[in-house]
Design a protein around this motif. Sequence first.
Motif, PDB file in Angstrom:
ATOM      1  N   ILE A   1       0.892  -1.166   0.000  1.00 27.66           N
ATOM      2  CA  ILE A   1       0.000   0.000   0.000  1.00 27.66           C
ATOM      3  C   ILE A   1       0.924   1.206   0.000  1.00 27.66           C
ATOM      4  O   ILE A   1       1.703   1.393   0.944  1.00 27.66           O
ATOM      5  CB  ILE A   1      -0.930   0.032   1.233  1.00 27.66           C
ATOM      6  CG1 ILE A   1      -1.778  -1.250   1.320  1.00 27.66           C
ATOM      7  CG2 ILE A   1      -1.816   1.260   1.187  1.00 27.66           C
ATOM      8  CD1 ILE A   1      -2.628  -1.347   2.580  1.00 27.66           C
ATOM      9  N   SER A   2       0.856   2.022  -1.047  1.00 23.48           N
ATOM     10  CA  SER A   2       1.826   3.102  -1.216  1.00 23.48           C
ATOM     11  C   SER A   2       1.641   4.232  -0.214  1.00 23.48           C
ATOM     12  O   SER A   2       0.571   4.408   0.372  1.00 23.48           O
ATOM     13  CB  SER A   2       1.754   3.643  -2.643  1.00 23.48           C
ATOM     14  OG  SER A   2       0.493   4.220  -2.873  1.00 23.48           O
TER      15      SER A   2
ATOM     16  N   ILE B   1       4.148   1.265   7.862  1.00 21.73           N
ATOM     17  CA  ILE B   1       4.091   0.099   8.731  1.00 21.73           C
ATOM     18  C   ILE B   1       5.287  -0.800   8.459  1.00 21.73           C
ATOM     19  O   ILE B   1       5.931  -1.301   9.358  1.00 21.73           O
ATOM     20  CB  ILE B   1       2.781  -0.701   8.481  1.00 21.73           C
ATOM     21  CG1 ILE B   1       1.553   0.174   8.658  1.00 21.73           C
ATOM     22  CG2 ILE B   1       2.709  -1.941   9.362  1.00 21.73           C
ATOM     23  CD1 ILE B   1       1.427   0.828  10.001  1.00 21.73           C
ATOM     24  N   LYS B   2       5.545  -1.033   7.204  1.00 21.93           N
ATOM     25  CA  LYS B   2       6.682  -1.802   6.706  1.00 21.93           C
ATOM     26  C   LYS B   2       7.217  -1.038   5.508  1.00 21.93           C
ATOM     27  O   LYS B   2       6.615  -0.082   5.059  1.00 21.93           O
ATOM     28  CB  LYS B   2       6.237  -3.211   6.254  1.00 21.93           C
ATOM     29  CG  LYS B   2       5.998  -4.186   7.365  1.00 21.93           C
ATOM     30  CD  LYS B   2       7.289  -4.861   7.708  1.00 21.93           C
ATOM     31  CE  LYS B   2       7.046  -6.129   8.493  1.00 21.93           C
ATOM     32  NZ  LYS B   2       8.226  -6.651   9.074  1.00 21.93           N
ATOM     33  N   HIS B   3       8.291  -1.529   4.926  1.00 20.27           N
ATOM     34  CA  HIS B   3       8.935  -0.825   3.810  1.00 20.27           C
ATOM     35  C   HIS B   3       7.952  -0.379   2.729  1.00 20.27           C
ATOM     36  O   HIS B   3       7.966   0.770   2.302  1.00 20.27           O
ATOM     37  CB  HIS B   3      10.023  -1.728   3.206  1.00 20.27           C
ATOM     38  CG  HIS B   3      10.697  -1.139   2.026  1.00 20.27           C
ATOM     39  ND1 HIS B   3      11.445   0.023   2.104  1.00 20.27           N
ATOM     40  CD2 HIS B   3      10.719  -1.520   0.727  1.00 20.27           C
ATOM     41  CE1 HIS B   3      11.901   0.318   0.905  1.00 20.27           C
ATOM     42  NE2 HIS B   3      11.484  -0.603   0.050  1.00 20.27           N
TER      43      HIS B   3
ATOM     44  N   MET C   1       5.281  -9.950   2.509  1.00 17.84           N
ATOM     45  CA  MET C   1       5.608  -9.422   1.178  1.00 17.84           C
ATOM     46  C   MET C   1       5.753 -10.532   0.144  1.00 17.84           C
ATOM     47  O   MET C   1       5.179 -10.476  -0.930  1.00 17.84           O
ATOM     48  CB  MET C   1       6.894  -8.597   1.211  1.00 17.84           C
ATOM     49  CG  MET C   1       6.800  -7.317   2.012  1.00 17.84           C
ATOM     50  SD  MET C   1       5.463  -6.243   1.450  1.00 17.84           S
ATOM     51  CE  MET C   1       4.482  -6.164   2.924  1.00 17.84           C
ATOM     52  N   VAL C   2       6.581 -11.518   0.461  1.00 16.47           N
ATOM     53  CA  VAL C   2       6.819 -12.653  -0.437  1.00 16.47           C
ATOM     54  C   VAL C   2       6.675 -13.937   0.369  1.00 16.47           C
ATOM     55  O   VAL C   2       6.780 -13.921   1.598  1.00 16.47           O
ATOM     56  CB  VAL C   2       8.222 -12.578  -1.106  1.00 16.47           C
ATOM     57  CG1 VAL C   2       8.301 -11.402  -2.078  1.00 16.47           C
ATOM     58  CG2 VAL C   2       9.326 -12.503  -0.079  1.00 16.47           C
TER      59      VAL C   2
END
Length: 161
Positions: free
Chosen positions: A107-108, A116-118, A144-145
């Motif tokens: 989420i950009s 929240i995270k990168h 993410m992955v």
Amino acid sequence: MSIVNIRIDERLIHGQVAAYWTNMLNVTRILVIDDLAAKDDIQKMALKMACPSTVRLSILSAQRAVERLNENAYDKDRLMIVMRGPATAKEVLDLGYFMPTINVGNISNKLGSTRIKHTVCVTPQEAEIFRYLESKGVKITIQMVPSDEKLDFMPMITHIH
């Protein structure tokens, strides 16, 4: 029908989804639930180009996606659902399709959001929607992955109001 992942990812289909998620989860169909993309031929073409050639693709509005899911239209598929944001997930839930777990991907950053995270930034409005989803029994994770640890998302947004 086997739903192998339900993901919120603003970019819909991109490298992480096309390469990592589809391969690791042996996805046979990606269902993009997005009202804008469902009406936009250019977005549809871009999504088709981003989708791996070995994976079928459906691009539907929230209303049509709920109808198709409730009809078990994809019962022979290993299905990955991708939505642009939490508002779409809320719409799908409110239209009558329950998603037990949603994975937050990307989420950009935008005005008023908190990182929240990168690659995950959440606005107060989005945090409120995530709380609504959780109140309806939806578990929300962040990953993410596939090789990353799956974490509980909700404690990460308790400070966002």
